[in-house]
Design an enzyme around this catalytic site. Sequence first.
Site, mmCIF file in Angstrom:
data_model
loop_
_atom_site.group_PDB
_atom_site.id
_atom_site.type_symbol
_atom_site.label_atom_id
_atom_site.label_comp_id
_atom_site.label_asym_id
_atom_site.label_seq_id
_atom_site.Cartn_x
_atom_site.Cartn_y
_atom_site.Cartn_z
ATOM 1 N N GLN A 113 -5.262 -3.100 -15.363
ATOM 2 C CA GLN A 113 -4.933 -3.296 -13.960
ATOM 3 C C GLN A 113 -5.422 -2.377 -13.369
ATOM 4 O O GLN A 113 -4.525 -0.729 -13.319
ATOM 5 C CB GLN A 113 -3.716 -4.289 -13.408
ATOM 6 C CG GLN A 113 -4.144 -3.894 -11.916
ATOM 7 C CD GLN A 113 -3.005 -4.248 -10.908
ATOM 8 O OE1 GLN A 113 -1.593 -3.293 -10.914
ATOM 9 N NE2 GLN A 113 -2.558 -5.707 -10.771
ATOM 10 N N CYS A 154 -0.186 -3.731 -4.326
ATOM 11 C CA CYS A 154 1.200 -3.484 -4.513
ATOM 12 C C CYS A 154 1.852 -2.730 -2.918
ATOM 13 O O CYS A 154 1.327 -1.946 -2.489
ATOM 14 C CB CYS A 154 1.085 -1.986 -5.604
ATOM 15 S SG CYS A 154 2.298 -1.035 -6.339
ATOM 16 N N LYS A 179 -5.648 -9.055 -7.652
ATOM 17 C CA LYS A 179 -4.431 -9.725 -7.220
ATOM 18 C C LYS A 179 -4.035 -9.721 -5.851
ATOM 19 O O LYS A 179 -4.158 -8.216 -5.519
ATOM 20 C CB LYS A 179 -3.302 -8.787 -8.562
ATOM 21 C CG LYS A 179 -1.586 -9.585 -7.942
ATOM 22 C CD LYS A 179 -0.838 -9.567 -8.952
ATOM 23 C CE LYS A 179 0.412 -9.751 -9.371
ATOM 24 N NZ LYS A 179 1.471 -9.333 -8.485
ATOM 25 N N ASN A 238 1.760 -15.904 -7.534
ATOM 26 C CA ASN A 238 3.026 -15.037 -8.513
ATOM 27 C C ASN A 238 4.569 -15.011 -7.238
ATOM 28 O O ASN A 238 3.805 -14.837 -6.251
ATOM 29 C CB ASN A 238 2.007 -13.910 -8.821
ATOM 30 C CG ASN A 238 3.296 -12.488 -8.849
ATOM 31 O OD1 ASN A 238 2.887 -12.237 -8.259
ATOM 32 N ND2 ASN A 238 3.897 -12.955 -10.227
ATOM 33 N N GLY A 253 6.500 -11.579 -13.239
ATOM 34 C CA GLY A 253 6.518 -10.971 -14.109
ATOM 35 C C GLY A 253 7.811 -10.489 -14.201
ATOM 36 O O GLY A 253 8.190 -10.762 -15.635
ATOM 37 N N PRO A 310 1.146 -7.605 -13.972
ATOM 38 C CA PRO A 310 1.087 -6.326 -14.251
ATOM 39 C C PRO A 310 2.511 -5.949 -13.659
ATOM 40 O O PRO A 310 2.996 -6.171 -12.193
ATOM 41 C CB PRO A 310 -0.084 -5.775 -13.100
ATOM 42 C CG PRO A 310 0.266 -7.293 -11.931
ATOM 43 C CD PRO A 310 -0.164 -8.257 -12.999
ATOM 44 N N MET A 311 3.200 -4.887 -14.216
ATOM 45 C CA MET A 311 4.338 -3.944 -13.725
ATOM 46 C C MET A 311 4.747 -2.997 -13.952
ATOM 47 O O MET A 311 4.642 -2.381 -15.343
ATOM 48 C CB MET A 311 6.332 -4.918 -14.510
ATOM 49 C CG MET A 311 5.870 -6.400 -13.480
ATOM 50 S SD MET A 311 7.534 -6.976 -14.008
ATOM 51 C CE MET A 311 9.079 -6.301 -13.571
#
Length: 309
Positions: free
Chosen positions: A72, A103, A142, A201, A223, A17-18
């Site tokens: 997400q 994040c 994550k 990741n 990503g 996810p970005m």
Amino acid sequence: MLKIGNLNIKYNTMLSPMASITDISFRKLLDEIGSIGLMVSEMISAEGVNRLNKRTLDMMRSFEFRTPQFIQLFGSKPEPFVNAVKYIEKETNFSGIDINMGCPANKVVKRGAGAFLLKDPEKIASIIREIRKNTKLPLTVKIRLGYSKVNVFEIIDVLENEGVDAITVHFRLKSSGYNEKADWEYASLIKERIKTVFIGNGDIWSALDAKGKLKFVDALMIGRGAVSNPLIFAEIAGEKIDNLRFKQILERLLELIEEYCKPEFRLAKLKAYTRFMVHNKINSKKLRQSIYNSKSFKEAGNYFKSIVL
């Protein structure tokens, strides 16, 4: 083949996810290319889903996909997560739920969400426990190695005890942001003790990078490297890639931006992709400046199509 919840995953590579990047346009592009195990949407606010916020729901648009699509969510309290997950399961066709607990963005951390949760294993347990009780969808999380110090092993134990189906570890601390090199030395240490599906990741920019790192994890989540080269998953799967196909991919992405973005947002969206798409490319600085200085989507698109793999 991996099994995540009730899903059989053909490939051991996944789209990370970005924010503002892994939207419907980019995920549809990768779905058309194929050779990828699953994809995760850009980060969605659980509170926004609760309020049925128009912008949030727009970010949750989906399509008829071949590759499993996870959504997400981020937040700081169990109840909004539970309500959001119920809505997603009932009203959308997403294949699974991924919870963001990594994040590092200040605007997310200040809300007690994202990587902030790594400070509080008990709160993590309460959030995941309530989500797990209220959905049958595959549930993944994550995380990072920790907030300002490594506590990844404790967090993994908590997540496994609450029944998650897979854990993605980004091999940096929150305090490291993206500036320091991802510390993949932790991968083998985690692999020795983790029981659930383990996804790694961080700093995967090429098929060669990926193949070396797959020795230490069950799967990889990519990503920035995937935005730089949307064909990276096909390369990892052993497909032959050339500049002609890369040019076709750039042209197709422009078409998808036009299809899914309102005219007033198209130029900004293309500039967002450009930041990563020109990475390590010929004349990258000049191309970036030309696209950023463009006054229209059409003008920027002409420069964009000249990027060479």
